[in-house]
Design an enzyme around this catalytic site. Structure first.
Site, PDB file in Angstrom:
ATOM      1  N   SER A   1       0.851  -1.182   0.000  1.00  0.00           N
ATOM      2  CA  SER A   1       0.000   0.000   0.000  1.00  0.00           C
ATOM      3  C   SER A   1       0.886   1.231   0.000  1.00  0.00           C
ATOM      4  O   SER A   1       1.672   1.446   0.931  1.00  0.00           O
ATOM      5  CB  SER A   1      -0.888   0.010   1.244  1.00  0.00           C
TER       6      SER A   1
ATOM      7  N   ASP B   1      -6.704  -6.278   4.854  1.00  0.00           N
ATOM      8  CA  ASP B   1      -6.025  -4.976   4.832  1.00  0.00           C
ATOM      9  C   ASP B   1      -5.921  -4.424   6.250  1.00  0.00           C
ATOM     10  O   ASP B   1      -6.934  -4.115   6.880  1.00  0.00           O
ATOM     11  CB  ASP B   1      -6.851  -4.039   3.936  1.00  0.00           C
TER      12      ASP B   1
ATOM     13  N   HIS C   1      -1.566  -1.431  -4.123  1.00  0.00           N
ATOM     14  CA  HIS C   1      -2.802  -1.041  -3.427  1.00  0.00           C
ATOM     15  C   HIS C   1      -2.796   0.473  -3.204  1.00  0.00           C
ATOM     16  O   HIS C   1      -1.855   1.031  -2.643  1.00  0.00           O
ATOM     17  CB  HIS C   1      -2.846  -1.785  -2.087  1.00  0.00           C
TER      18      HIS C   1
ATOM     19  N   MET D   1     -12.171   4.676   0.322  1.00  0.00           N
ATOM     20  CA  MET D   1     -12.738   4.951   1.648  1.00  0.00           C
ATOM     21  C   MET D   1     -13.365   6.337   1.561  1.00  0.00           C
ATOM     22  O   MET D   1     -12.855   7.317   2.125  1.00  0.00           O
ATOM     23  CB  MET D   1     -11.632   4.882   2.713  1.00  0.00           C
TER      24      MET D   1
ATOM     25  N   GLY E   1      -8.526   4.169   7.661  1.00  0.00           N
ATOM     26  CA  GLY E   1      -8.119   5.560   7.818  1.00  0.00           C
ATOM     27  C   GLY E   1      -6.619   5.776   7.974  1.00  0.00           C
ATOM     28  O   GLY E   1      -6.104   6.793   7.538  1.00  0.00           O
TER      29      GLY E   1
ATOM     30  N   MET F   1      -8.977   8.326   0.264  1.00  0.00           N
ATOM     31  CA  MET F   1      -9.741   8.793   1.434  1.00  0.00           C
ATOM     32  C   MET F   1     -10.200  10.232   1.188  1.00  0.00           C
ATOM     33  O   MET F   1      -9.455  11.033   0.618  1.00  0.00           O
ATOM     34  CB  MET F   1      -8.862   8.751   2.689  1.00  0.00           C
TER      35      MET F   1
HETATM   36  C1  DX5 Z   1      -5.982   1.793   6.000  1.00  0.00           C
HETATM   37  C2  DX5 Z   1      -5.657   1.385   4.600  1.00  0.00           C
HETATM   38  C3  DX5 Z   1      -4.555   0.399   4.473  1.00  0.00           C
HETATM   39  C4  DX5 Z   1      -3.225   0.827   5.050  1.00  0.00           C
HETATM   40  C5  DX5 Z   1      -2.683  -0.397   5.708  1.00  0.00           C
HETATM   41  O1  DX5 Z   1      -7.222   2.398   6.051  1.00  0.00           O
HETATM   42  O2  DX5 Z   1      -6.781   0.815   3.953  1.00  0.00           O
HETATM   43  O3  DX5 Z   1      -4.403  -0.051   3.125  1.00  0.00           O
HETATM   44  O4  DX5 Z   1      -2.296   1.271   4.101  1.00  0.00           O
HETATM   45  O5  DX5 Z   1      -1.547  -0.051   6.420  1.00  0.00           O
HETATM   46  P1  DX5 Z   1      -0.744  -1.078   7.308  1.00  0.00           P
HETATM   47  O6  DX5 Z   1      -0.328  -2.229   6.424  1.00  0.00           O
HETATM   48  O7  DX5 Z   1       0.400  -0.262   7.809  1.00  0.00           O
HETATM   49  O8  DX5 Z   1      -1.674  -1.544   8.403  1.00  0.00           O
HETATM   50 ZN    ZN Z   2      -6.445  -0.127   1.937  1.00  0.00          ZN
END
Ligand code: DX5
Ligand code: ZN
Length: 224
Positions: free
Chosen positions: A13, A180, A38, A76, A150, A42
């Site tokens: 991500s 995720d 990914h 999101m 978030g 937001m």
């Molecule tokens: C959070 C995102 C994730 C985020 C995950 O709302 O949807 O994709 O990047 O981050 P890690 O892997 O650090 O938990």
């Molecule tokens: Zn995500």
């Protein structure tokens, strides 16, 4: 329409990447073997932060696709239906909307597919798996959030593993299950065991001293 790369995949991500070097940061994980990128969108409404939109997806699409990669966009945002065409034009391959953000999830799935992308539905940690029944036959992917959406860098919610198994029961083998939040080399194997095959990893990859080595160690743990 591109298909989701087969087998177990780690999807870095870019939320945790260095945005001043975004192209290089994406190239880095592609070179380490990542096939899915990914992208977390937001809007400051569905979740408090504001991140990026189609303009960033478009800027990255060519390098990802030229490397044989796949673009996984996680919305999101409120009213995600309004943005479907914009992400299709930006060359997203898969568009995931939150169940909690749409009034008619099945319609949203159909509209995403009609725009030429694969369609995913995401559920927050507090949302019951049973709500997915209405889209179970239609959806290409179910995203199980294993942290509150978030922010990157949160701790994996253990109950997510059981939820993944419930989703697998509900959708059979018809849909890919993505997980995720909080995925690293210590949490990867259990979610794969429960039925997830697409594992998002943000901070575990990009906050590591060596993101390529981190990617490889999570991938190795996921396939062990
Ligand atoms: C959070 C995102 C994730 C985020 C995950 O709302 O949807 O994709 O990047 O981050 P890690 O892997 O650090 O938990
Ligand atoms: Zn995500």
């Amino acid at each position: 329409m591109r298909s989701i790369p087969p087998g177990v995949q780690i999807a870095p991500s870019i939320l945790s990447a260095d945005f001043a070097e975004l192209g290089d940061q994406v190239d880095l994980v592609l070179a380490a073997g990542a096939k899915v990128i990914h992208i977390d969108v937001m809007d400051g409404q569905f979740v408090p932060p504001i991140t990026m939109g189609p303009i960033v997806v478009k800027a990255l699409a060519e390098r990802v696709h030229d490397a044989g990669g796949f673009i996984d966009v996680h919305l999101m945002i409120e009213d995600p239906e309004r943005q479907i065409d914009g992400f299709a034009e930006a060359e997203a391959d898969l568009l995931t909307v939150h169940y909690e953000a749409v009034s008619e999830p099945l319609k949203a799935v159909e509209r995403i597919r009609a725009a030429g992308m694969l369609a995913g539905i995401a559920i927050k940690p507090g949302t019951d798996v049973q709500v997915l029944e209405v889209v179970a036959e239609a959806v290409d992917l179910v995203l199980v959030m294993s942290v509150e959406p978030g922010w990157g860098g949160q701790r994996f919610i253990e109950a997510s593993t059981e939820k993944i198994a419930e989703v697998r029961n509900l959708v059979g083998n018809g849909a890919v299950i993505e997980v995720d939040g909080g995925i690293d080399a210590t949490t990867a194997a259990s979610v794969v065991g429960a039925g997830a095959s697409l594992l998002v990893a943000g901070s575990a990859v990009y906050s590591a001293d060596d993101p390529q080595a981190a990617y490889r160690s999570i991938a190795a743990a996921a396939s062990a």
